[in-house]
Design a protein around this motif. Sequence first.
Motif, PDB file in Angstrom:
ATOM      1  N   PHE A 133       0.824  -1.202   0.000  1.00  0.00           N
ATOM      2  CA  PHE A 133       0.000   0.000   0.000  1.00  0.00           C
ATOM      3  C   PHE A 133       0.863   1.258   0.000  1.00  0.00           C
ATOM      4  O   PHE A 133       0.600   2.199  -0.750  1.00  0.00           O
ATOM      5  CB  PHE A 133      -0.930  -0.002   1.213  1.00  0.00           C
ATOM      6  N   ASP A 134       1.907   1.284   0.835  1.00  0.00           N
ATOM      7  CA  ASP A 134       2.728   2.490   0.924  1.00  0.00           C
ATOM      8  C   ASP A 134       3.475   2.773  -0.380  1.00  0.00           C
ATOM      9  O   ASP A 134       3.681   3.929  -0.744  1.00  0.00           O
ATOM     10  CB  ASP A 134       3.699   2.438   2.108  1.00  0.00           C
ATOM     11  N   GLU A 135       3.836   1.725  -1.118  1.00  0.00           N
ATOM     12  CA  GLU A 135       4.501   1.926  -2.408  1.00  0.00           C
ATOM     13  C   GLU A 135       3.531   2.543  -3.422  1.00  0.00           C
ATOM     14  O   GLU A 135       3.895   3.446  -4.165  1.00  0.00           O
ATOM     15  CB  GLU A 135       5.035   0.604  -2.946  1.00  0.00           C
ATOM     16  N   VAL A 136       2.294   2.033  -3.434  1.00  0.00           N
ATOM     17  CA  VAL A 136       1.277   2.567  -4.339  1.00  0.00           C
ATOM     18  C   VAL A 136       0.987   4.023  -3.987  1.00  0.00           C
ATOM     19  O   VAL A 136       0.927   4.890  -4.863  1.00  0.00           O
ATOM     20  CB  VAL A 136      -0.020   1.726  -4.279  1.00  0.00           C
ATOM     21  N   ALA A 137       0.836   4.319  -2.704  1.00  0.00           N
ATOM     22  CA  ALA A 137       0.577   5.692  -2.268  1.00  0.00           C
ATOM     23  C   ALA A 137       1.727   6.607  -2.670  1.00  0.00           C
ATOM     24  O   ALA A 137       1.512   7.718  -3.163  1.00  0.00           O
ATOM     25  CB  ALA A 137       0.365   5.732  -0.761  1.00  0.00           C
ATOM     26  N   ARG A 138       2.946   6.145  -2.493  1.00  0.00           N
ATOM     27  CA  ARG A 138       4.124   6.949  -2.827  1.00  0.00           C
ATOM     28  C   ARG A 138       4.155   7.262  -4.331  1.00  0.00           C
ATOM     29  O   ARG A 138       4.426   8.393  -4.730  1.00  0.00           O
ATOM     30  CB  ARG A 138       5.388   6.195  -2.406  1.00  0.00           C
ATOM     31  N   ILE A 139       3.843   6.276  -5.169  1.00  0.00           N
ATOM     32  CA  ILE A 139       3.816   6.480  -6.622  1.00  0.00           C
ATOM     33  C   ILE A 139       2.761   7.515  -6.993  1.00  0.00           C
ATOM     34  O   ILE A 139       3.020   8.437  -7.776  1.00  0.00           O
ATOM     35  CB  ILE A 139       3.554   5.145  -7.345  1.00  0.00           C
ATOM     36  N   LEU A 140       1.559   7.385  -6.433  1.00  0.00           N
ATOM     37  CA  LEU A 140       0.484   8.321  -6.756  1.00  0.00           C
ATOM     38  C   LEU A 140       0.795   9.731  -6.266  1.00  0.00           C
ATOM     39  O   LEU A 140       0.491  10.711  -6.945  1.00  0.00           O
ATOM     40  CB  LEU A 140      -0.845   7.829  -6.176  1.00  0.00           C
ATOM     41  N   ILE A 141       1.425   9.841  -5.105  1.00  0.00           N
ATOM     42  CA  ILE A 141       1.785  11.157  -4.573  1.00  0.00           C
ATOM     43  C   ILE A 141       2.807  11.828  -5.494  1.00  0.00           C
ATOM     44  O   ILE A 141       2.711  13.014  -5.782  1.00  0.00           O
ATOM     45  CB  ILE A 141       2.320  11.040  -3.128  1.00  0.00           C
ATOM     46  N   ARG A 142       3.776  11.059  -5.992  1.00  0.00           N
ATOM     47  CA  ARG A 142       4.776  11.619  -6.926  1.00  0.00           C
ATOM     48  C   ARG A 142       4.107  12.104  -8.205  1.00  0.00           C
ATOM     49  O   ARG A 142       4.447  13.166  -8.729  1.00  0.00           O
ATOM     50  CB  ARG A 142       5.829  10.579  -7.253  1.00  0.00           C
ATOM     51  N   LYS A 143       3.149  11.316  -8.725  1.00  0.00           N
ATOM     52  CA  LYS A 143       2.440  11.715  -9.940  1.00  0.00           C
ATOM     53  C   LYS A 143       1.663  13.010  -9.710  1.00  0.00           C
ATOM     54  O   LYS A 143       1.669  13.899 -10.559  1.00  0.00           O
ATOM     55  CB  LYS A 143       1.492  10.609 -10.391  1.00  0.00           C
ATOM     56  N   ILE A 144       1.002  13.121  -8.574  1.00  0.00           N
ATOM     57  CA  ILE A 144       0.237  14.334  -8.250  1.00  0.00           C
ATOM     58  C   ILE A 144       1.174  15.523  -8.130  1.00  0.00           C
ATOM     59  O   ILE A 144       0.894  16.601  -8.644  1.00  0.00           O
ATOM     60  CB  ILE A 144      -0.576  14.141  -6.950  1.00  0.00           C
TER      61      ILE A 144
END
Length: 78
Positions: A57-68
């Motif tokens: 979950f934290d990896e997915v969140a980190r990827i989405l935060i970088r994209k945003i």
Amino acid sequence: MSGKKGKGKGASAEGDSAEVSGGSSKGGTSIKVRHILCEKQSKVLEALEKINSGMKFDEVARILIRKIKLDMEVILAG
């Protein structure tokens, strides 16, 4: 009612809570998240697909935060 707190426009991909850091090597802000808000359902489905395939979950969140963050930089620069 489903018992969820708060209302908003964004859809969410829920999972385990995770701690996500700013990623700076000189220190940064660390926040604890329990869900990811997305403006579009396609982003939610993308996140759920990654979580269901075994990505943390934290990896997915980190990827989405970088994209945003990148999207915001493009908007502010342009």
